[in-house]
Design a protein around this motif. Structure first.
Motif, PDB file in Angstrom:
ATOM      1  N   GLY A 475      43.238  28.325  46.179  1.00  0.00           N
ATOM      2  CA  GLY A 475      41.925  28.235  45.547  1.00  0.00           C
ATOM      3  C   GLY A 475      42.030  28.310  44.029  1.00  0.00           C
ATOM      4  O   GLY A 475      43.088  28.611  43.478  1.00  0.00           O
ATOM      5  N   ARG A 476      40.913  28.062  43.364  1.00  0.00           N
ATOM      6  CA  ARG A 476      40.947  27.921  41.910  1.00  0.00           C
ATOM      7  C   ARG A 476      41.224  29.227  41.169  1.00  0.00           C
ATOM      8  O   ARG A 476      41.594  29.211  39.993  1.00  0.00           O
ATOM      9  CB  ARG A 476      39.663  27.273  41.397  1.00  0.00           C
ATOM     10  N   HIS A 477      41.036  30.379  41.855  1.00  0.00           N
ATOM     11  CA  HIS A 477      41.288  31.644  41.160  1.00  0.00           C
ATOM     12  C   HIS A 477      42.681  32.209  41.427  1.00  0.00           C
ATOM     13  O   HIS A 477      42.986  33.324  41.017  1.00  0.00           O
ATOM     14  CB  HIS A 477      40.225  32.676  41.540  1.00  0.00           C
ATOM     15  N   ALA A 478      43.515  31.424  42.127  1.00  0.00           N
ATOM     16  CA  ALA A 478      44.819  31.965  42.541  1.00  0.00           C
ATOM     17  C   ALA A 478      45.665  32.383  41.343  1.00  0.00           C
ATOM     18  O   ALA A 478      46.369  33.389  41.400  1.00  0.00           O
ATOM     19  CB  ALA A 478      45.563  30.925  43.380  1.00  0.00           C
ATOM     20  N   VAL A 479      45.585  31.640  40.241  1.00  0.00           N
ATOM     21  CA  VAL A 479      46.403  32.005  39.075  1.00  0.00           C
ATOM     22  C   VAL A 479      45.896  33.309  38.461  1.00  0.00           C
ATOM     23  O   VAL A 479      46.680  34.149  38.012  1.00  0.00           O
ATOM     24  CB  VAL A 479      46.396  30.862  38.029  1.00  0.00           C
ATOM     25  N   GLU A 480      44.572  33.491  38.486  1.00  0.00           N
ATOM     26  CA  GLU A 480      43.997  34.702  37.874  1.00  0.00           C
ATOM     27  C   GLU A 480      44.520  35.974  38.526  1.00  0.00           C
ATOM     28  O   GLU A 480      44.582  37.024  37.905  1.00  0.00           O
ATOM     29  CB  GLU A 480      42.465  34.676  37.992  1.00  0.00           C
ATOM     30  N   ASP A 481      44.877  35.875  39.807  1.00  0.00           N
ATOM     31  CA  ASP A 481      45.391  37.045  40.505  1.00  0.00           C
ATOM     32  C   ASP A 481      46.612  37.619  39.804  1.00  0.00           C
ATOM     33  O   ASP A 481      46.900  38.799  39.910  1.00  0.00           O
ATOM     34  CB  ASP A 481      45.781  36.619  41.922  1.00  0.00           C
ATOM     35  N   TYR A 482      47.356  36.753  39.122  1.00  0.00           N
ATOM     36  CA  TYR A 482      48.606  37.184  38.472  1.00  0.00           C
ATOM     37  C   TYR A 482      48.375  37.492  36.993  1.00  0.00           C
ATOM     38  O   TYR A 482      49.284  37.364  36.183  1.00  0.00           O
ATOM     39  CB  TYR A 482      49.688  36.105  38.663  1.00  0.00           C
ATOM     40  N   THR A 483      47.144  37.877  36.646  1.00  0.00           N
ATOM     41  CA  THR A 483      46.848  38.193  35.245  1.00  0.00           C
ATOM     42  C   THR A 483      46.229  39.578  35.109  1.00  0.00           C
ATOM     43  O   THR A 483      45.695  40.145  36.069  1.00  0.00           O
ATOM     44  CB  THR A 483      45.860  37.178  34.616  1.00  0.00           C
ATOM     45  N   GLU A 484      46.302  40.083  33.906  1.00  0.00           N
ATOM     46  CA  GLU A 484      45.536  41.263  33.490  1.00  0.00           C
ATOM     47  C   GLU A 484      44.399  40.755  32.611  1.00  0.00           C
ATOM     48  O   GLU A 484      44.510  39.701  31.989  1.00  0.00           O
ATOM     49  CB  GLU A 484      46.415  42.190  32.632  1.00  0.00           C
ATOM     50  N   THR A 485      43.327  41.530  32.540  1.00  0.00           N
ATOM     51  CA  THR A 485      42.207  41.174  31.672  1.00  0.00           C
ATOM     52  C   THR A 485      42.252  42.074  30.445  1.00  0.00           C
ATOM     53  O   THR A 485      42.383  43.285  30.575  1.00  0.00           O
ATOM     54  CB  THR A 485      40.879  41.402  32.422  1.00  0.00           C
ATOM     55  N   LYS A 486      42.173  41.466  29.277  1.00  0.00           N
ATOM     56  CA  LYS A 486      42.158  42.281  28.050  1.00  0.00           C
ATOM     57  C   LYS A 486      40.921  41.933  27.220  1.00  0.00           C
ATOM     58  O   LYS A 486      40.599  40.765  27.026  1.00  0.00           O
ATOM     59  CB  LYS A 486      43.403  42.002  27.218  1.00  0.00           C
ATOM     60  N   THR A 487      40.255  42.978  26.739  1.00  0.00           N
ATOM     61  CA  THR A 487      39.077  42.767  25.910  1.00  0.00           C
ATOM     62  C   THR A 487      39.452  42.890  24.440  1.00  0.00           C
ATOM     63  O   THR A 487      40.079  43.874  24.035  1.00  0.00           O
ATOM     64  CB  THR A 487      38.005  43.825  26.246  1.00  0.00           C
ATOM     65  N   LEU A 488      39.094  41.901  23.642  1.00  0.00           N
ATOM     66  CA  LEU A 488      39.185  42.024  22.187  1.00  0.00           C
ATOM     67  C   LEU A 488      37.761  42.272  21.694  1.00  0.00           C
ATOM     68  O   LEU A 488      36.909  41.389  21.780  1.00  0.00           O
ATOM     69  CB  LEU A 488      39.733  40.738  21.563  1.00  0.00           C
TER      70      LEU A 488
END
Ligand code: NAD
Length: 502
Positions: A475-488
């Protein structure tokens, strides 16, 4: 009766020898021990792998850590990574016959099916390559004059990828290209029973231009080589596919350092059939759903929940079609059901059948192991008069064994479907729109098939509810699973002081 395809002896087959890939080098294990793989359909050794220990696992993790912290891979543009993934996809397609042969001979699955899995895998690599370039965050220009907010998606870091034996090349392809697309580095541990095609993938990725240390591949048993990958502090995420029991252990190990975990686990998937269904279509899907990959499939449709009015007719028709299924030599292009992964697993499958028979179930077809002169095989088996509380109706048998249960009302069907610990997938068969949607919304499973079974596409997310897993692949979010979210969180102009308000 079952149609048998007797395996042909492999003759002077040359055993394939494999080494491990650590930090861009093909190496032997620290202790020099070997794992021998005996082909389930032929009973002879076909592959030899180096057996990794904790020392090798730690070397591989260190290489992946260096490649992430100091190497080029996470710093490349997404377009550069995407091109390498596309090149890998082409090479997978070019070597598909060799890879399919390895999967068939090591796992016992039919060669025609293994070829289909390779085509699906190449498609997933291409899809991941496309998603790589679409990975992006968010920006908030709505927080007032003094603030601009930007949300970044960053590669999560070092990912351990642990896979099972039932779809060796397909499952690593549901994980690795997405982790690579995000910019992660990895240590991959395939099942010690079917590591060949994953090791060939290592050669492909080197040739495609993946830098040293980005993909490390070690082979070994779960406790020796797998466990360190789930607990080491330098690993940031574990992506695991396998049994629910080992999934639970993996989560507990990962909890010690609070790693992110993604778990694709077992299933006991119902197919609910109403009297108005197209029964011709369903009978074929029932046989396919139960016996595909010899039932050694997380998605197997191993629980039929039939409306009482059609139960006898449908069971008899499935039994008749089961008798036509061709069981035997994994390398014969005509074979539909191949061998069982190990002799121990065959015993486990047979013991489920005998326990169910002693408990009142009726064997409508099959019911026993098959002697084909070599290897280990199980007859396609249907058990009728199964009660929902029996082990065979609740637990993952992981063999070609279909349990038939019955219902009278829609509510009862939903209750039976939801009454077990698993929730991976389910099927509903009816020509009535309301019936399909009611089942689709109320059955607690990650995928619901309506008037079909076990279809899939790289675009469609896949994963389980409850003890079938955590997270989704594809699915389209599969890559996001392998990320961290960072807020600037950025300030513009004069700040309102806390200590001395102006
Ligand atoms: P398994 O859990 O025995 O092994 C899976 C992997 O985990 C193997 O590589 C194994 O060596 C490793 N492992 C074993 N013990 C470990 C430990 N203590 N620490 C770390 N790693 C360890 O599963 P299996 O028998 O190889 O595969 C069959 C199972 O996989 C079934 O339950 C099936 O439903 C499940 N499965 C799920 C999906 C899905 O997508 N949901 C897909 C395929 C298979």
């Amino acid at each position: 009766m079952t149609v048998l395809v007797k395996p042909k002896a492999l003759g002077d087959y040359k055993i394939r020898e494999f080494r491990m890939l650590i930090d861009g080098k093909w190496v032997d294990g620290a202790e020099g021990r070997m794992i021998e793989r005996v082909a389930p359909g032929h009973g002879v050794t076909v592959s030899r792998y180096q057996a990794a220990t904790k020392i090798d696992a730690e070397r591989a993790i260190a290489a992946a850590r260096r490649a992430f912290d100091d190497g080029p891979w996470p710093r490349m543009t997404a377009s550069e990574r995407s091109l390498i993934l596309l090149r890998a996809a082409d090479m997978i397609a070019a070597r598909a016959d060799e890879l399919a042969f390895l999967d068939a001979i090591e796992s016992g699955k039919p060669i025609s099916q293994a070829k289909g899995e390779l085509a699906g895998a190449a498609d997933i690599w291409r899809y991941a390559a496309a998603l790589a370039r679409d990975l992006s965050g968010e920006s908030y220009n709505t927080l007032g004059d003094g603030t601009l907010g930007v949300v970044l998606r960053e590669a999560i870091g070092v990912v351990s990828i642990i896979t099972p034996w039932n779809f060796p090349f397909l499952i690593v392809s549901q994980k690795l290209p997405f982790a690579l697309a995000a910019g992660c580095t990895t240590v991959v541990k395939p099942s010690e029973l079917t590591s060949g095609s994953t090791l060939v993938l290592g050669e492909i990725l080197e040739a495609a231009g993946v830098p040293a240390g980005v993909v490390n591949i070690i082979v070994g048993t779960g406790p020796e080589a797998g466990a360190p990958l789930t607990s080491h502090p330098d690993v940031d995420m574990v992506s695991f596919t396998g049994s629910t029991g080992v999934g639970r252990l993996t989560m507990a190990n990962a909890a010690q350092t609070l790693k992110k975990v993604s778990l694709e686990l077992g299933g006991k998937n119902p197919q609910i059939v109403f009297p108005d269904a197209n029964l011709d279509e369903f009978i074929d899907a029932a046989v396919f759903g139960a016996y595909f990959n010899a039932g050694e499939c997380c998605n197997a449709g191993s629980r039929l929940i039939l409306h009482r009015d059609i139960a006898d007719e449908v069971t008899a028709r499935i039994a008749a079609l089961s008798a036509k299924v061709k069981v035997g030599d994994p390398l014969d292009p005509e074979t539909q059901v191949g061998a069982i992964i190990t002799p121990q697993h065959l015993e486990k499958i047979a013991s489920y059948v005998s326990a169910a028979s002693s408990d009142g179930a009726t064997v409508a077809h099959g019911g026993a192991a098959l002697d084909l002169g070599m290897g280990q095989f199980m007859a396609p088996t249907i058990l009728s008069s199964v009660r929902a509380e029996m082990a065979v109706a609740r637990e993952e048998v992981f063999g070609p064994v279909l349990s038939v249960l019955t219902f009278e009302t829609t509510e009862e069907a939903i209750k039976i479907a939801n009454s077990i610990d698993y929730g991976l997938s389910a099927g509903v068969w009816s020509r009535d729109f309301d019936t399909c949607l009611t089942i689709g919304r109320r059955v607690r499973a990650g995928t619901i098939w309506m008037n079909t079974f076990m279809d899939g596409a790289s675009e469609l997310p896949f994963g389980g509810y409850r003890q079938s897993g955590l997270g989704r692949e594809l699915g389209r979010h599969a890559v996001e699973d392998y990320t961290e979210t960072k807020t600037l969180n950025m300030h513009i102009g004069q700040r309102t002081n806390w200590w001395m308000p102006r």
